[in-house]
Scaffold this motif. Sequence first.
Motif, PDB file in Angstrom:
ATOM      1  N   PHE A 130      35.840  52.618  43.896  1.00  0.00           N
ATOM      2  CA  PHE A 130      36.000  52.992  42.487  1.00  0.00           C
ATOM      3  C   PHE A 130      36.601  54.387  42.456  1.00  0.00           C
ATOM      4  CE2 PHE A 130      34.612  54.596  38.357  1.00  0.00           C
ATOM      5  CZ  PHE A 130      34.862  53.513  37.530  1.00  0.00           C
ATOM      6  N   VAL A 131      37.759  54.511  41.860  1.00  0.00           N
ATOM      7  CA  VAL A 131      38.432  55.807  41.853  1.00  0.00           C
ATOM      8  C   VAL A 131      37.852  56.675  40.738  1.00  0.00           C
ATOM      9  CG1 VAL A 131      40.631  56.987  41.548  1.00  0.00           C
ATOM     10  CG2 VAL A 131      40.536  54.835  42.818  1.00  0.00           C
ATOM     11  N   VAL A 132      37.400  57.846  41.109  1.00  0.00           N
ATOM     12  CA  VAL A 132      36.767  58.724  40.138  1.00  0.00           C
ATOM     13  C   VAL A 132      37.785  59.701  39.567  1.00  0.00           C
ATOM     14  CG1 VAL A 132      34.884  60.353  39.766  1.00  0.00           C
ATOM     15  CG2 VAL A 132      34.647  58.548  41.465  1.00  0.00           C
ATOM     16  N   VAL A 163      38.535  47.481  27.250  1.00  0.00           N
ATOM     17  CA  VAL A 163      38.759  46.383  28.189  1.00  0.00           C
ATOM     18  C   VAL A 163      39.477  46.866  29.450  1.00  0.00           C
ATOM     19  CG1 VAL A 163      40.030  44.234  28.517  1.00  0.00           C
ATOM     20  CG2 VAL A 163      38.890  44.676  26.354  1.00  0.00           C
ATOM     21  N   GLY A 164      39.026  46.387  30.586  1.00  0.00           N
ATOM     22  CA  GLY A 164      39.720  46.640  31.844  1.00  0.00           C
ATOM     23  C   GLY A 164      39.620  48.067  32.343  1.00  0.00           C
ATOM     24  N   LEU A 165      38.565  48.782  31.961  1.00  0.00           N
ATOM     25  CA  LEU A 165      38.444  50.177  32.399  1.00  0.00           C
ATOM     26  C   LEU A 165      37.382  50.373  33.484  1.00  0.00           C
ATOM     27  CD1 LEU A 165      38.866  52.158  29.067  1.00  0.00           C
ATOM     28  CD2 LEU A 165      40.568  51.573  30.785  1.00  0.00           C
ATOM     29  N   GLY A 166      36.807  49.283  33.949  1.00  0.00           N
ATOM     30  CA  GLY A 166      35.906  49.431  35.096  1.00  0.00           C
ATOM     31  C   GLY A 166      34.421  49.307  34.811  1.00  0.00           C
ATOM     32  N   LYS A 167      34.055  48.766  33.667  1.00  0.00           N
ATOM     33  CA  LYS A 167      32.626  48.621  33.363  1.00  0.00           C
ATOM     34  C   LYS A 167      31.957  47.612  34.300  1.00  0.00           C
ATOM     35  CE  LYS A 167      33.344  47.318  29.120  1.00  0.00           C
ATOM     36  NZ  LYS A 167      34.827  47.284  29.091  1.00  0.00           N
ATOM     37  N   THR A 168      32.594  46.461  34.429  1.00  0.00           N
ATOM     38  CA  THR A 168      32.033  45.446  35.323  1.00  0.00           C
ATOM     39  C   THR A 168      31.991  45.977  36.754  1.00  0.00           C
ATOM     40  OG1 THR A 168      32.780  43.641  33.923  1.00  0.00           O
ATOM     41  CG2 THR A 168      32.385  43.112  36.231  1.00  0.00           C
ATOM     42  N   HIS A 169      33.043  46.654  37.123  1.00  0.00           N
ATOM     43  CA  HIS A 169      33.095  47.229  38.469  1.00  0.00           C
ATOM     44  C   HIS A 169      31.875  48.134  38.707  1.00  0.00           C
ATOM     45  CE1 HIS A 169      35.868  48.735  41.877  1.00  0.00           C
ATOM     46  NE2 HIS A 169      34.655  49.207  42.089  1.00  0.00           N
ATOM     47  N   LEU A 170      31.620  49.018  37.772  1.00  0.00           N
ATOM     48  CA  LEU A 170      30.496  49.946  37.956  1.00  0.00           C
ATOM     49  C   LEU A 170      29.147  49.230  37.974  1.00  0.00           C
ATOM     50  CD1 LEU A 170      31.052  53.287  35.997  1.00  0.00           C
ATOM     51  CD2 LEU A 170      30.874  52.900  38.461  1.00  0.00           C
ATOM     52  N   MET A 297      44.712  52.973  45.820  1.00  0.00           N
ATOM     53  CA  MET A 297      43.527  52.260  46.299  1.00  0.00           C
ATOM     54  C   MET A 297      43.774  50.749  46.305  1.00  0.00           C
ATOM     55  SD  MET A 297      40.233  52.235  47.084  1.00  0.00           S
ATOM     56  CE  MET A 297      39.311  53.642  46.471  1.00  0.00           C
ATOM     57  N   LYS A 298      44.320  50.257  45.204  1.00  0.00           N
ATOM     58  CA  LYS A 298      44.533  48.808  45.096  1.00  0.00           C
ATOM     59  C   LYS A 298      45.579  48.335  46.095  1.00  0.00           C
ATOM     60  CE  LYS A 298      41.687  48.320  41.709  1.00  0.00           C
ATOM     61  NZ  LYS A 298      40.392  47.666  41.902  1.00  0.00           N
ATOM     62  N   MET A 299      46.577  49.178  46.304  1.00  0.00           N
ATOM     63  CA  MET A 299      47.635  48.803  47.228  1.00  0.00           C
ATOM     64  C   MET A 299      47.063  48.692  48.647  1.00  0.00           C
ATOM     65  SD  MET A 299      51.373  50.400  47.530  1.00  0.00           S
ATOM     66  CE  MET A 299      50.969  51.866  48.446  1.00  0.00           C
ATOM     67  N   ASN A 321      45.031  50.366  30.694  1.00  0.00           N
ATOM     68  CA  ASN A 321      44.138  49.340  31.181  1.00  0.00           C
ATOM     69  C   ASN A 321      44.325  49.156  32.684  1.00  0.00           C
ATOM     70  OD1 ASN A 321      43.258  46.704  31.923  1.00  0.00           O
ATOM     71  ND2 ASN A 321      43.349  46.092  29.786  1.00  0.00           N
ATOM     72  N   VAL A 322      43.253  49.314  33.417  1.00  0.00           N
ATOM     73  CA  VAL A 322      43.346  49.246  34.874  1.00  0.00           C
ATOM     74  C   VAL A 322      43.663  47.832  35.341  1.00  0.00           C
ATOM     75  CG1 VAL A 322      42.127  49.670  37.040  1.00  0.00           C
ATOM     76  CG2 VAL A 322      41.760  51.177  35.108  1.00  0.00           C
ATOM     77  N   ARG A 323      43.181  46.856  34.609  1.00  0.00           N
ATOM     78  CA  ARG A 323      43.485  45.476  34.990  1.00  0.00           C
ATOM     79  C   ARG A 323      44.991  45.226  34.909  1.00  0.00           C
ATOM     80  NH1 ARG A 323      40.018  42.548  31.747  1.00  0.00           N
ATOM     81  NH2 ARG A 323      38.327  42.973  33.197  1.00  0.00           N
ATOM     82  N   GLU A 324      45.621  45.780  33.880  1.00  0.00           N
ATOM     83  CA  GLU A 324      47.076  45.643  33.759  1.00  0.00           C
ATOM     84  C   GLU A 324      47.797  46.376  34.880  1.00  0.00           C
ATOM     85  OE1 GLU A 324      47.299  45.267  28.927  1.00  0.00           O
ATOM     86  OE2 GLU A 324      48.431  46.854  29.891  1.00  0.00           O
ATOM     87  N   LEU A 325      47.264  47.524  35.205  1.00  0.00           N
ATOM     88  CA  LEU A 325      47.833  48.314  36.293  1.00  0.00           C
ATOM     89  C   LEU A 325      47.868  47.463  37.563  1.00  0.00           C
ATOM     90  CD1 LEU A 325      48.629  51.306  36.078  1.00  0.00           C
ATOM     91  CD2 LEU A 325      46.377  51.919  36.909  1.00  0.00           C
ATOM     92  N   GLU A 326      46.758  46.790  37.799  1.00  0.00           N
ATOM     93  CA  GLU A 326      46.634  45.939  38.969  1.00  0.00           C
ATOM     94  C   GLU A 326      47.580  44.744  38.895  1.00  0.00           C
ATOM     95  OE1 GLU A 326      42.388  45.372  39.428  1.00  0.00           O
ATOM     96  OE2 GLU A 326      42.748  44.443  41.376  1.00  0.00           O
ATOM     97  N   GLY A 327      47.703  44.175  37.710  1.00  0.00           N
ATOM     98  CA  GLY A 327      48.571  43.019  37.526  1.00  0.00           C
ATOM     99  C   GLY A 327      50.022  43.353  37.821  1.00  0.00           C
TER     100      GLY A 327
HETATM  101  P1  ADP Z   1      35.937  45.996  32.317  1.00  0.00           P
HETATM  102  O1  ADP Z   1      34.681  45.317  32.757  1.00  0.00           O
HETATM  103  O2  ADP Z   1      35.702  47.377  31.776  1.00  0.00           O
HETATM  104  O3  ADP Z   1      36.764  45.176  31.393  1.00  0.00           O
HETATM  105  P2  ADP Z   1      36.637  45.753  35.106  1.00  0.00           P
HETATM  106  O4  ADP Z   1      35.479  46.440  35.725  1.00  0.00           O
HETATM  107  O5  ADP Z   1      36.659  44.283  35.182  1.00  0.00           O
HETATM  108  O6  ADP Z   1      36.838  46.230  33.595  1.00  0.00           O
HETATM  109  O7  ADP Z   1      37.971  46.364  35.747  1.00  0.00           O
HETATM  110  C1  ADP Z   1      39.202  45.679  35.743  1.00  0.00           C
HETATM  111  C2  ADP Z   1      39.855  45.842  37.088  1.00  0.00           C
HETATM  112  O8  ADP Z   1      40.219  47.183  37.278  1.00  0.00           O
HETATM  113  C3  ADP Z   1      38.930  45.499  38.248  1.00  0.00           C
HETATM  114  O9  ADP Z   1      39.662  44.871  39.239  1.00  0.00           O
HETATM  115  C4  ADP Z   1      38.425  46.835  38.736  1.00  0.00           C
HETATM  116  O10 ADP Z   1      38.130  46.822  40.112  1.00  0.00           O
HETATM  117  C5  ADP Z   1      39.598  47.739  38.424  1.00  0.00           C
HETATM  118  N1  ADP Z   1      39.188  49.106  38.107  1.00  0.00           N
HETATM  119  C6  ADP Z   1      38.861  49.617  36.901  1.00  0.00           C
HETATM  120  N2  ADP Z   1      38.586  50.925  36.980  1.00  0.00           N
HETATM  121  C7  ADP Z   1      38.739  51.254  38.286  1.00  0.00           C
HETATM  122  C8  ADP Z   1      38.603  52.463  39.035  1.00  0.00           C
HETATM  123  N3  ADP Z   1      38.247  53.604  38.437  1.00  0.00           N
HETATM  124  N4  ADP Z   1      38.853  52.427  40.343  1.00  0.00           N
HETATM  125  C9  ADP Z   1      39.225  51.291  40.947  1.00  0.00           C
HETATM  126  N5  ADP Z   1      39.379  50.128  40.319  1.00  0.00           N
HETATM  127  C10 ADP Z   1      39.138  50.089  39.000  1.00  0.00           C
END
Ligand code: ADP
Length: 456
Positions: A130-132, A163-170, A297-299, A321-327
């Motif tokens: 998780f990138v801080v 949405v897609g900001l890392g809540k589930t991740h945390l 990190m994702k790369m 949105n981090v999910r979009e970034l990943e996409g």
């Molecule tokens: P949310 O639950 O807030 O909608 P997710 O936790 O599902 O978002 O995050 C969406 C994607 O982005 C996941 O693949 C997650 O790993 C990644 N992601 C979000 N924030 C970060 C972060 N700070 N560092 C690394 N990956 C992140």
Amino acid sequence: MERVDEKLPQEELEKIWKEVLSEIELEVSKPAFKTWFTNTTLVAKKNEKLIIGVPSNFVKEWLKKRFSNIILKHLRKFFSDIKTLDYTVISKPTTIETITKDQIQFSTKLEIFQIDPKTNLNKKYKFSNFVVGPNNEIAFAASQSVVQMLGKKYNPLFIYGGVGLGKTHLLQAIGNEIVEKYKNINVKYLTCDKFVSDLVNYIKNQQLEEFKIKFKSVDVLLIDDIHFLSQKERAQIELFHIFNFLYEREKQIVFSSDRPPSLINDIEERLRSRFSGGLIVDIEPPDYETRVAILKMKMAEKNGNLPDKILSIIAEKVQKNVRELEGVLTKALIYYSKKQNLTSEDLEKILKDYYQDSYRLVTPTRIINIISSFYEINSKYLLEPTRKKEYVKPRQILMYLLRELTNLSYPTIGEKVGGRDHTTVMYAYEKIKKEIQKNQDLAKEIEILKERILSS
Ligand code: ADP
Ligand code: MG
């Protein structure tokens, strides 16, 4: 008597600090070490004081509070006369550099898609990947504290953000870390939807008691997207009792939501106050540096290898949105591995495709459905000519969002919204547009609606 400053050569300081760090690394947890000691340096020695360079004020405070003793202990092996430590913030965009080599190697070894049926946790979500950044450091620190002081410090912890900001991740990282740290502990992660549908099933099978027992036996309860509890009255009642039961026994509870408790509609007050009784933290969209760090990190996780320049462009273009970034990254990686090349024109195309794909999902019906469920209005009333006040505003918002999120013309929108004249649509669009400037609550509401519509 004061002694003169010792002028230690830079290399000497570096060497010592490296050794000290390798000692500390053995004594603290891996994520803690990465979070708090990455990009720290030994700057100088002044009499009986050593000065440590840190990347941010936030790190400074934590090191000071939590790690000074251990740092001192190890430094004294090299400087026996040391009495105190001083920290100085050396600012540079450290977030990018936090993706160190060994962290990259570690990430690539992560087992992906492994969901434990007992806890519902997916091992790929860790604190260490998780990138801080400034957008989430408080939420991150709070999550780590929860693991350290289960049930004792922040209970419940309530994390909210878009949405897609890392809540589930945390949430999942908290769970995974706890499972690792404490043996034989009953951790349960689930989404609010799952909680509700489980409850319905258990009731249907006349097994409500079993349902309750199942939840009362957990030591750590992590419920994701709790805003979906809105209007689910029965589920609210059951959650309230489960909450109290667990809370009284100091069992840790963590919630995530797309909004703070105060903005969750149609929820019992007593439950709202429980949600707010611990610590509430939010996650904002990441800033540019953090977005670049996330891409790196994702790369690494995907074993990819895109030039920095490409990453910077992606980070510039995809902001919310981090999910979009990943996409977008995934698409770019595939393209790059095929062609061994990626020009900025290619990238433009990838971005356009990506957004067209997600915009394709946005149909007028989808927008209508989401708005009617958000405002709890039957979609019939949203479209009918009735002038009742409670329908007028959602209807104007509907027209506004149809205009913003689709490429439909004013007349076509008018047709979709119960056969209205195009001037009515234009009026509604302009009105909402103006109001958003003045009214923050409305702006937030519309932002939430947009996110819901755009997330699949
Ligand atoms: P949310 O639950 O807030 O909608 P997710 O936790 O599902 O978002 O995050 C969406 C994607 O982005 C996941 O693949 C997650 O790993 C990644 N992601 C979000 N924030 C970060 C972060 N700070 N560092 C690394 N990956 C992140
Ligand atoms: Mg989520």
